[in-house]
Design an enzyme around this catalytic site. Structure first.
Site, PDB file in Angstrom:
ATOM      1  N   LYS A   1      -0.748  -0.765   0.301  1.00  0.00           N
ATOM      2  CA  LYS A   1      -1.929  -1.626   0.293  1.00  0.00           C
ATOM      3  C   LYS A   1      -3.056  -1.172  -0.653  1.00  0.00           C
ATOM      4  O   LYS A   1      -3.058  -1.541  -1.812  1.00  0.00           O
ATOM      5  CB  LYS A   1      -2.432  -1.832   1.730  1.00  0.00           C
ATOM      6  CG  LYS A   1      -1.433  -2.676   2.555  1.00  0.00           C
ATOM      7  CD  LYS A   1      -2.035  -3.304   3.777  1.00  0.00           C
ATOM      8  CE  LYS A   1      -1.117  -4.391   4.347  1.00  0.00           C
ATOM      9  NZ  LYS A   1      -0.260  -3.974   5.453  1.00  0.00           N
TER      10      LYS A   1
ATOM     11  N   ASP B   1       2.604   6.195   9.249  1.00  0.00           N
ATOM     12  CA  ASP B   1       2.521   4.990   8.428  1.00  0.00           C
ATOM     13  C   ASP B   1       1.044   4.717   8.148  1.00  0.00           C
ATOM     14  O   ASP B   1       0.328   4.163   8.978  1.00  0.00           O
ATOM     15  CB  ASP B   1       3.178   3.816   9.160  1.00  0.00           C
ATOM     16  CG  ASP B   1       3.107   2.517   8.356  1.00  0.00           C
ATOM     17  OD1 ASP B   1       2.310   2.442   7.398  1.00  0.00           O
ATOM     18  OD2 ASP B   1       3.839   1.571   8.701  1.00  0.00           O
TER      19      ASP B   1
ATOM     20  N   PHE C   1       3.722  -2.136  13.490  1.00  0.00           N
ATOM     21  CA  PHE C   1       4.205  -2.950  12.364  1.00  0.00           C
ATOM     22  C   PHE C   1       4.546  -2.025  11.203  1.00  0.00           C
ATOM     23  O   PHE C   1       3.721  -1.225  10.773  1.00  0.00           O
ATOM     24  CB  PHE C   1       3.168  -3.988  11.902  1.00  0.00           C
ATOM     25  CG  PHE C   1       3.698  -4.853  10.798  1.00  0.00           C
ATOM     26  CD1 PHE C   1       4.557  -5.910  11.075  1.00  0.00           C
ATOM     27  CD2 PHE C   1       3.405  -4.577   9.467  1.00  0.00           C
ATOM     28  CE1 PHE C   1       5.102  -6.688  10.053  1.00  0.00           C
ATOM     29  CE2 PHE C   1       3.941  -5.354   8.441  1.00  0.00           C
ATOM     30  CZ  PHE C   1       4.784  -6.413   8.739  1.00  0.00           C
TER      31      PHE C   1
HETATM   32  C1  PLP Z   1       1.234  -4.076   5.648  1.00  0.00           C
HETATM   33  C2  PLP Z   1       1.914  -2.979   6.375  1.00  0.00           C
HETATM   34  C3  PLP Z   1       3.254  -2.626   6.095  1.00  0.00           C
HETATM   35  C4  PLP Z   1       4.118  -3.417   5.144  1.00  0.00           C
HETATM   36  O1  PLP Z   1       3.679  -3.349   3.824  1.00  0.00           O
HETATM   37  P1  PLP Z   1       4.307  -4.345   2.733  1.00  0.00           P
HETATM   38  O2  PLP Z   1       3.644  -3.928   1.465  1.00  0.00           O
HETATM   39  O3  PLP Z   1       3.977  -5.738   3.163  1.00  0.00           O
HETATM   40  O4  PLP Z   1       5.764  -4.116   2.712  1.00  0.00           O
HETATM   41  C5  PLP Z   1       3.779  -1.534   6.745  1.00  0.00           C
HETATM   42  N1  PLP Z   1       3.057  -0.827   7.640  1.00  0.00           N
HETATM   43  C6  PLP Z   1       1.789  -1.141   7.936  1.00  0.00           C
HETATM   44  C7  PLP Z   1       1.032  -0.302   8.905  1.00  0.00           C
HETATM   45  C8  PLP Z   1       1.171  -2.224   7.330  1.00  0.00           C
HETATM   46  O5  PLP Z   1      -0.092  -2.550   7.638  1.00  0.00           O
END
Ligand code: PLP
Length: 393
Positions: free
Chosen positions: A245, A216, A129
């Protein structure tokens, strides 16, 4: 309140919170809930941490926004703090995880073109994701996130997660790869923890082929797994790291960090964001970093993660249909052998906020400020819920 004035993009639970403190939320009827989700891994310091509220209040009364037409001292300070924490060389600030990943994807394209590749491609993983923008949903390994939004962007090559041989095969057959984009632990995709040396193996392949290793760390970063960034468990340095986050504890801020061969790729004018790195956001993140360090919370994430997963293991591991209980710091997953989405509402009814991902994995992302008593309450409530649920099957 519900309203049809909102575009109904979310399936929301029937609860409305009005106040938060530490690991606790209060709803409109005065009921209290123990929050084992931290706003999806965002409020690592808990709700309304006094140091964060103070930093926001002070900065908001002095200066909120000026734009990147000018120097921003708080942004400079935050970049240098993150550089020291991460071992990376430079930072670009945006406002979310998806935006941080957009920057990474653009860097991979720049790197590919620099290598003379006409249509450069990024290796991305199954069950990953990376966000909801067009490029990041294309990179995401979940058809539900993509459906209806085709055509997806070009230049992505999909591989199974935690499978080094698959990457080696791609390396042999596909000369147009310029980067790998991967989560150190897959959060949304089912709390998938790869082999301990997975990132080391990817790093080695990236070195060998002059690819960027792009991690990521939107969810794994900012202390959640027991190091500031999860790659620090592996003793490697990636070329690109994205995070968001936990970086703002609820204030929207994201960052893309670069090192090594990615350091010089973005030149003036190549990328930008109106809000990115504004004084208010950076002052907030500086307070987050100071608090994480001052209160020893990153070490605490390791201890709490072990306490909670040990406690759940003691009570649940022997039950039929409990497949696995796994954690990396305070990313905790309880995989069941059957779909268990209904547990979320049942937990809510008992005053506990949890999440289910990939259909059958109970996911916990509790705040790093949890007390032992609160951790034990999560163990107690959740193990009772899960065993009752399994008995009824
Ligand atoms: C939550 C998340 C995203 C997206 O972040 P947003 O602030 O919602 O755009 C991308 N990568 C990972 C691994 C995530 O957990």
């Amino acid at each position: 309140m519900t309203t049809d004035a909102l575009i109904p993009t979310y399936a929301r639970l029937p609860v409305h919170f009005t106040e938060g403190k530490g690991a606790w939320l209060t709803d409109t009827d005065g009921n209290r809930y123990l929050d084992a989700m931290s706003g999806i891994g965002v409020c690592g310091l808990g709700h309304c941490h006094p140091a964060i509220t103070q930093a926001i209040t002070e900065q908001a009364s002095r200066l909120i926004h000026t734009s990147n037409l000018y120097h921003i001292d708080k942004q400079t300070e935050l970049a240098e703090r993150l550089r020291n924490l991460s071992g990376m060389e430079r930072v670009f600030f945006g406002n979310s995880g998806a935006e941080a990943n957009e920057a990474a994807i653009k860097l991979a394209r720049l790197h590919g073109h620099k290598k003379g590749i006409e249509v450069p491609s990024i290796i991305v993983m199954e069950d990953s994701f990376h966000g909801r923008t067009l490029a990041t949903l294309s990179a995401t390994g979940n058809r539900k996130v993509q459906a209806g939004f085709e055509p997806l962007i070009r230049g992505l090559t999909r591989a199974p997660y935690n499978d080094v041989d698959a990457i080696k095969t791609i390396a042999k057959n596909n000369p147009s790869i310029s980067a790998i984009l991967v989560e150190p632990v897959q959060g949304e995709g089912g709390l998938n923890i790869p082999a301990n040396d997975y990132l080391n193996a990817l790093k080695e392949i990236c070195e060998e082929h002059d690819w960027l290793l792009m991690l990521d760390e939107v969810q794994t970063g900012n202390g959640r797994t027991g190091k500031y960034f999860s790659y620090q468990h592996n003793g490697i340095l990636p070329d690109v790291v994205t995070t968001a986050k936990g970086l703002g504890n609820g204030f929207p801020i994201g960052a893309c960090l670069v090192a090594g061969k990615a350091t010089e790729l973005f030149q003036p004018g190549a990328h930008g964001s109106t809000y990115g790195g504004n004084p208010l956001g950076c002052a907030t993140s500086l307070a987050v970093l100071t608090t994480l360090e001052k209160d020893g919370l990153i070490q605490r994430a390791s201890e709490l993660g072990k306490r909670i997963s040990d406690g759940l293991n003691d009570r649940l591991a022997e039950l039929e249909n409990v497949t696995e209980i796994r954690n990396k710091g305070l990313m905790i997953g309880i995989e069941l052998a059957l779909p268990c989405g209904e547990l979320v509402q049942q937990a809510l009814n008992k005053g506990l906020l949890i999440n289910v991902t990939a259909g059958n994995v109970v996911r916990l992302l509790p705040p790093l400020v949890l007390s032992n008593t609160e951790a034990d309450e999560i163990i107690q409530k959740l193990s009772t819920l899960i065993s009752t649920f399994l008995l009824k099957q």
